[in-house]
Design a protein around this motif. Structure first.
Motif, PDB file in Angstrom:
ATOM      1  N   GLU A 108       0.819  -1.209   0.000  1.00 44.51           N
ATOM      2  CA  GLU A 108       0.000   0.000   0.000  1.00 44.51           C
ATOM      3  C   GLU A 108       0.854   1.262   0.000  1.00 44.51           C
ATOM      4  N   SER A 109       2.083   1.164   0.539  1.00 38.03           N
ATOM      5  CA  SER A 109       2.939   2.344   0.661  1.00 38.03           C
ATOM      6  C   SER A 109       3.718   2.639  -0.616  1.00 38.03           C
ATOM      7  N   ASP A 110       3.464   1.859  -1.681  1.00 44.87           N
ATOM      8  CA  ASP A 110       4.150   2.049  -2.960  1.00 44.87           C
ATOM      9  C   ASP A 110       5.646   1.772  -2.874  1.00 44.87           C
ATOM     10  N   ALA A 111       6.036   0.923  -1.899  1.00 41.15           N
ATOM     11  CA  ALA A 111       7.439   0.521  -1.834  1.00 41.15           C
ATOM     12  C   ALA A 111       7.798  -0.228  -3.107  1.00 41.15           C
ATOM     13  N   LYS A 112       9.034  -0.090  -3.533  1.00 39.97           N
ATOM     14  CA  LYS A 112       9.454  -0.702  -4.789  1.00 39.97           C
ATOM     15  C   LYS A 112       9.410  -2.221  -4.692  1.00 39.97           C
ATOM     16  N   LEU A 113       8.969  -2.851  -5.773  1.00 38.31           N
ATOM     17  CA  LEU A 113       9.036  -4.300  -5.862  1.00 38.31           C
ATOM     18  C   LEU A 113      10.480  -4.719  -6.080  1.00 38.31           C
ATOM     19  N   ASP A 114      10.752  -5.997  -5.856  1.00 39.45           N
ATOM     20  CA  ASP A 114      12.096  -6.502  -6.127  1.00 39.45           C
ATOM     21  C   ASP A 114      12.397  -6.415  -7.623  1.00 39.45           C
ATOM     22  N   GLN A 115      13.674  -6.482  -7.956  1.00 38.59           N
ATOM     23  CA  GLN A 115      14.080  -6.450  -9.352  1.00 38.59           C
ATOM     24  C   GLN A 115      13.397  -7.578 -10.119  1.00 38.59           C
ATOM     25  N   PRO A 116      12.714  -7.273 -11.214  1.00 44.90           N
ATOM     26  CA  PRO A 116      12.031  -8.339 -11.972  1.00 44.90           C
ATOM     27  C   PRO A 116      13.015  -9.356 -12.520  1.00 44.90           C
ATOM     28  N   GLU A 117      12.575 -10.590 -12.565  1.00 42.12           N
ATOM     29  CA  GLU A 117      13.393 -11.665 -13.110  1.00 42.12           C
ATOM     30  C   GLU A 117      12.487 -12.648 -13.840  1.00 42.12           C
ATOM     31  N   THR A 118      13.083 -13.507 -14.643  1.00 43.27           N
ATOM     32  CA  THR A 118      12.311 -14.513 -15.357  1.00 43.27           C
ATOM     33  C   THR A 118      11.945 -15.632 -14.385  1.00 43.27           C
ATOM     34  N   VAL A 119      10.647 -15.886 -14.257  1.00 43.96           N
ATOM     35  CA  VAL A 119      10.151 -16.902 -13.333  1.00 43.96           C
ATOM     36  C   VAL A 119       9.540 -18.039 -14.144  1.00 43.96           C
ATOM     37  N   GLU A 120      10.039 -19.264 -13.942  1.00 40.99           N
ATOM     38  CA  GLU A 120       9.470 -20.436 -14.599  1.00 40.99           C
ATOM     39  C   GLU A 120       8.347 -20.932 -13.690  1.00 40.99           C
ATOM     40  N   LEU A 121       7.114 -20.803 -14.159  1.00 40.62           N
ATOM     41  CA  LEU A 121       5.967 -20.984 -13.284  1.00 40.62           C
ATOM     42  C   LEU A 121       5.705 -22.434 -12.896  1.00 40.62           C
ATOM     43  N   ASN A 122       5.932 -23.387 -13.789  1.00 38.01           N
ATOM     44  CA  ASN A 122       5.707 -24.778 -13.403  1.00 38.01           C
ATOM     45  C   ASN A 122       6.631 -25.198 -12.259  1.00 38.01           C
ATOM     46  N   ASP A 123       7.883 -24.717 -12.303  1.00 41.45           N
ATOM     47  CA  ASP A 123       8.809 -24.998 -11.197  1.00 41.45           C
ATOM     48  C   ASP A 123       8.332 -24.337  -9.912  1.00 41.45           C
TER      49      ASP A 123
END
Length: 262
Positions: A108-123
């Motif tokens: 809610e405080s608009d804190a930055k998200l972590d650095q985006p990375e490629t996520v393999e969803l099945n894993d």
């Protein structure tokens, strides 16, 4: 402007500038009123959240206090152990609630998200089912692999929290089965979690994403923040989440995450 600002500072959050009184400062009046409206909405939301949190905290605290008092009167070791287990369960619920609340406030405080990375969803699904599956005895968790590899570029920690919350919610309300799948789309990915429970009435499907909303009075399942967190995580990624009817007869939650994080 000064009179309205003074009124707001003294607690009248509904005070606004009448544009008719400042024809030469219409742009300033409009900007001021917009700011005041947003401030009033934010403070009202914070007040409502604080009231809800206070209510939610009372339940586990009352259980701890009650069980602690009963420990002194326990006549057998088994009875004493049972009451200690009750204290432990209430303490765990309290810890879960505080953890979810801290995450909610961070989003809610608009804190930055972590650095985006490629996520393999099945894993990721394999890892999350290993965590949540054993917590729901008698419920089968199925990962439907639509494609061998489904990827999304996102904040891995937040996506794991969102999907984990959806699995946990489905596990609580399912009768026998929960299914999860990821569908690769042109600009992102669609994650669907289904259960074979009683489902959610159509008129209530938007409400479930509000903090501490429980459709069944007295339903103490979960922290009351799980789906609210999913909604905010989706929003922070520029995505969406909706509740629908599942082909399995229960509820389906569809989480769309675009690849281009804002």
């Amino acid at each position: 402007v000064e009179r309205t600002a003074t009124a707001i500072s003294e607690g009248d959050l509904s005070a606004r500038i009448n544009p008719k009184h400042v024809p030469k400062g219409l742009a300033l009046a409009t900007a001021f009123n917009t700011m005041a409206e947003k401030t009033e909405t934010l403070l009202r939301s914070q007040k409502e959240l604080l009231e809800a949190v206070s209510h939610e905290l009372r339940t586990p605290l009352a259980r701890i206090r009650f069980a602690t008092d009963l420990i002194e009167t326990a006549e057998t070791d088994q009875e004493r152990k049972s009451r200690l287990d009750s204290v432990d369960n209430a303490t765990q619920r309290l810890d879960d609630l505080v953890g979810e609340l801290l995450t909610y406030v961070r989003l809610e405080s608009d804190a930055k998200l972590d650095q985006p990375e490629t996520v393999e969803l099945n894993d990721l699904f394999d890892q999350l089912v290993d965590i949540h599956g054993p917590l729901h005895e008698g419920i089968e968790f199925d990962i439907e692999r639509v494609l061998p590899n489904v990827h999304v570029t996102a904040d891995r920690r937040s996506i794991a929290r969102a999907v984990g919350n959806l699995l946990s919610n489905a596990g609580r309300y399912a009768k026998t089965r929960v299914a999860i799948r990821a569908i690769q789309q042109r600009n992102g990915v669609l994650i669907q979690v289904d259960d074979d429970g009683v489902g959610i009435p159509e008129d209530d499907r938007a409400k479930v994403f509000d903090p501490f909303v429980r459709l069944t009075p007295g339903d103490g399942k979960g922290t009351g923040l799980g789906l609210a967190l999913v909604y905010r995580i989706a929003k922070r990624h520029g995505g969406t989440v909706v509740a629908e009817e599942s082909d399995m007869g229960g509820a389906r939650f569809s989480l769309y995450v675009p690849n281009d994080m804002e």
